[in-house]
Design a protein around this motif. Structure first.
Motif, short mmCIF file in Angstrom:
data_model
loop_
_atom_site.label_atom_id
_atom_site.label_comp_id
_atom_site.label_asym_id
_atom_site.label_seq_id
_atom_site.Cartn_x
_atom_site.Cartn_y
_atom_site.Cartn_z
N ASP A 198 0.96 -1.06 -0.09
CA ASP A 198 -0.04 0.13 -0.11
C ASP A 198 1.04 1.31 0.04
N LYS A 199 2.12 1.11 0.21
CA LYS A 199 2.96 2.33 0.25
C LYS A 199 3.33 2.80 -1.13
N PHE A 200 3.30 1.68 -2.23
CA PHE A 200 3.60 2.18 -3.48
C PHE A 200 2.44 1.98 -4.60
N THR B 159 -0.07 3.06 -5.56
CA THR B 159 -0.56 4.38 -6.33
C THR B 159 0.36 4.79 -7.14
N ASP B 160 1.55 4.21 -7.30
CA ASP B 160 2.62 4.99 -8.00
C ASP B 160 2.38 4.56 -9.46
N ARG C 200 4.25 9.55 -7.57
CA ARG C 200 3.27 9.93 -6.36
C ARG C 200 3.89 10.35 -5.34
N ILE D 48 3.75 8.86 -1.63
CA ILE D 48 4.23 7.50 -1.12
C ILE D 48 5.18 7.88 -0.24
N SER D 49 5.49 6.85 0.76
CA SER D 49 6.32 7.06 1.85
C SER D 49 7.74 7.46 1.61
#
Length: 483
Positions: A224-226, A228-229, A281, A284-285
């Motif tokens: 879930d940390k990437f 949406t990239d 994005r 993203i963290s």
């Protein structure tokens, strides 16, 4: 963790003997060397004899001589420590077991005893030792199979096979096909070393697809940390199309695993990454951490000091450090991380040390790392910051005036250069009148410049003079670069 851990104790000690000699310019007393590697002097002689027997076939010349209580190492340029280490690893039972486990989904202890002509006791002991090392990667060998998170398993074998450089080729048709699919997204071609890394990862992936491990805990935790990239979504499609030509079923995590690899191990290159970063994005963290860390470093040096190309390189380097800290656990190297850090420590100022501590704390907090990555982060941040620090240093100009020595002055100028040329960011030249110099080396006191910044040679090429000159130059460098 050094790859030496997969050697037997005796072979590990032999590699240690070679390392000790390398770090002492190829020469040590027998007594000192024996003490460093934990052997008696008599045992050392036997170990040296074994080393020569293993290493002589590796190249044109390899010698370790024991003469007059000294040990001297010399070998031809077609041999290096990596080549020696590979020769030892190929004969190591632990390494052979790791290779067997990689190629078989399930096996029995009896199979291992037959395969390697060893007793059950030996196999059990080796499996115990291997598992102790694999703990750092969060994986292990249990009940006749390799267990643990699939991303970590692939990561471990990628590091191992890349170090030993065997089993894969960057000319592989499979690599060419994948690069062709990726190329429309990336305008800059991949470098040779990037293709080699890509080939190794695909080699490991193709083998792992045959054993269908379903443990993807790590990806579930971080996806879930990437997800949406934009790059991740593109890779999902590419990997699905790429693998369906060779396997019946392509798991939903293949794209995620390849994405983790692609942005971590210097595959894209600075230019490709810079284009990707424009559309990345930003929420993203890792992207947020890259930006925040870069700004901390830029502020430390002052906004006017780093060029646009410096900042581009800095962002790319930070992105790989942060990606590896988030996606992967454990390190496998052929070098000693502790020794590297000791070397860096000599170049770290209190200000840089404080900045590194802030960066480490920020990374652990923003990425919510479950396991501490302090040593990994400290080494890599130190590497990045020392490179910036040295690149920003102003050169020191040193004029050498030996004109009063007549004919001798010309040759002695070059002798002096040979003693001092190892100093970085220092420009030496023959003294020119009306030219400004940070330091002037001369043999006669006479007015040359308004600024009396001279060093008067006491005795030409004396060790005392050389030490004093180096000390003075270091002091001038520190003063000039810390105003």
């Amino acid at each position: 963790m050094k790859v030496d851990v997969f050697l037997d104790n005796k072979e590990g000690t032999q590699i240690d003997i070679i390392r000790q000699l390398l770090f002492h310019a190829g020469k040590m007393t027998q007594k000192t060397l024996a003490k460093e590697v934990g052997l008696t002097q008599n045992a050392l002689k036997d170990y040296v004899s074994d080393i020569v027997q293993v290493c002589q076939p590796l190249g044109e010349q390899f010698e370790i001589e024991l003469e007059q209580k000294e040990v001297q190492l010399s070998f031809s340029s077609d041999i290096n420590l990596d080549k020696i280490l590979l020769a030892y690893l190929n004969n190591s039972l632990s390494y052979q077991i790791l290779g067997f486990v990689f190629e078989h989904k399930k096996f029995s202890t009896f199979q291992l005893t037959q395969e390697f002509n060893s007793s059950e006791a030996t196999i059990f002991r080796k499996l115990r030792d291997i598992n102790q090392s694999l703990k750092k990667f969060g994986i292990g060998i249990r009940n006749g199979q390799l267990v643990g998170d699939e991303l970590q398993i692939r990561y471990f074998y990628y590091q191992l096979f890349l170090l030993v450089d065997t089993g894969f080729s960057s000319d592989d048709l499979a690599v060419t096909k994948l690069v062709t699919k990726l190329q429309p997204e990336f305008h800059q071609s991949f470098s040779k070393i990037a293709l080699k890394r890509l080939s190794c990862w695909l080699f490991v992936t193709r083998h792992r697809l045959q054993v269908a491990n379903t443990d993807n805990t790590r990806l579930t935790q971080i996806q879930d940390k990437f997800e949406t990239d934009k790059l991740y979504r593109m890779i999902q499609e590419v990997m699905r199309e790429y693998f369906k030509e060779s396997v019946n079923f392509v798991g939903k995590h293949e794209g995620a695993m390849f994405y983790c690899f692609l942005i971590t191990f210097d595959i894209l290159g600075e230019d490709n990454f810079a284009r990707y970063d424009l559309t990345r994005r930003k929420k993203i963290s890792t992207a947020m951490l890259d930006t925040y860390s870069r700004e901390m470093i830029v502020m430390h040096y002052g906004y006017q000091k780093l060029s646009i190309s410096d900042e581009k390189r800095l962002t790319y380097q930070l992105s790989q450090v942060h990606a590896q800290a988030l996606y992967f656990q454990g390190q496998l190297t052929s070098y000693e991380s502790e020794r590297m850090m000791q070397y860096y420590q000599q170049h770290l100022t209190p200000e840089i040390t404080q900045l590194i501590s802030k960066l480490i704390a920020t990374t652990h907090e923003q990425l919510a790392l479950q396991t501490p990555h302090t040593d990994f982060l400290r080494l890599n941040y130190a590497s990045i910051l020392i490179a910036i620090d040295l690149s920003l240093h102003q050169n020191i100009s040193v004029g050498i005036d030996l004109s009063n020595l007549s004919l001798l002055g010309h040759s002695l100028y070059y002798f002096l250069l040979s003693e001092l040329s190892s100093m970085t960011q220092v420009h030496f030249e023959k003294y020119r009148q009306h030219q400004y110099y940070d330091l002037i080396l001369t043999t006669a006191e006479h007015p040359i410049s308004v600024k009396a910044n001279y060093y008067y040679l006491s005795e030409l090429l004396s060790p005392y003079d050389i030490v004093q000159i180096k000390t003075k130059i270091k002091a001038i460098k520190h003063q000039k670069n810390n105003r």
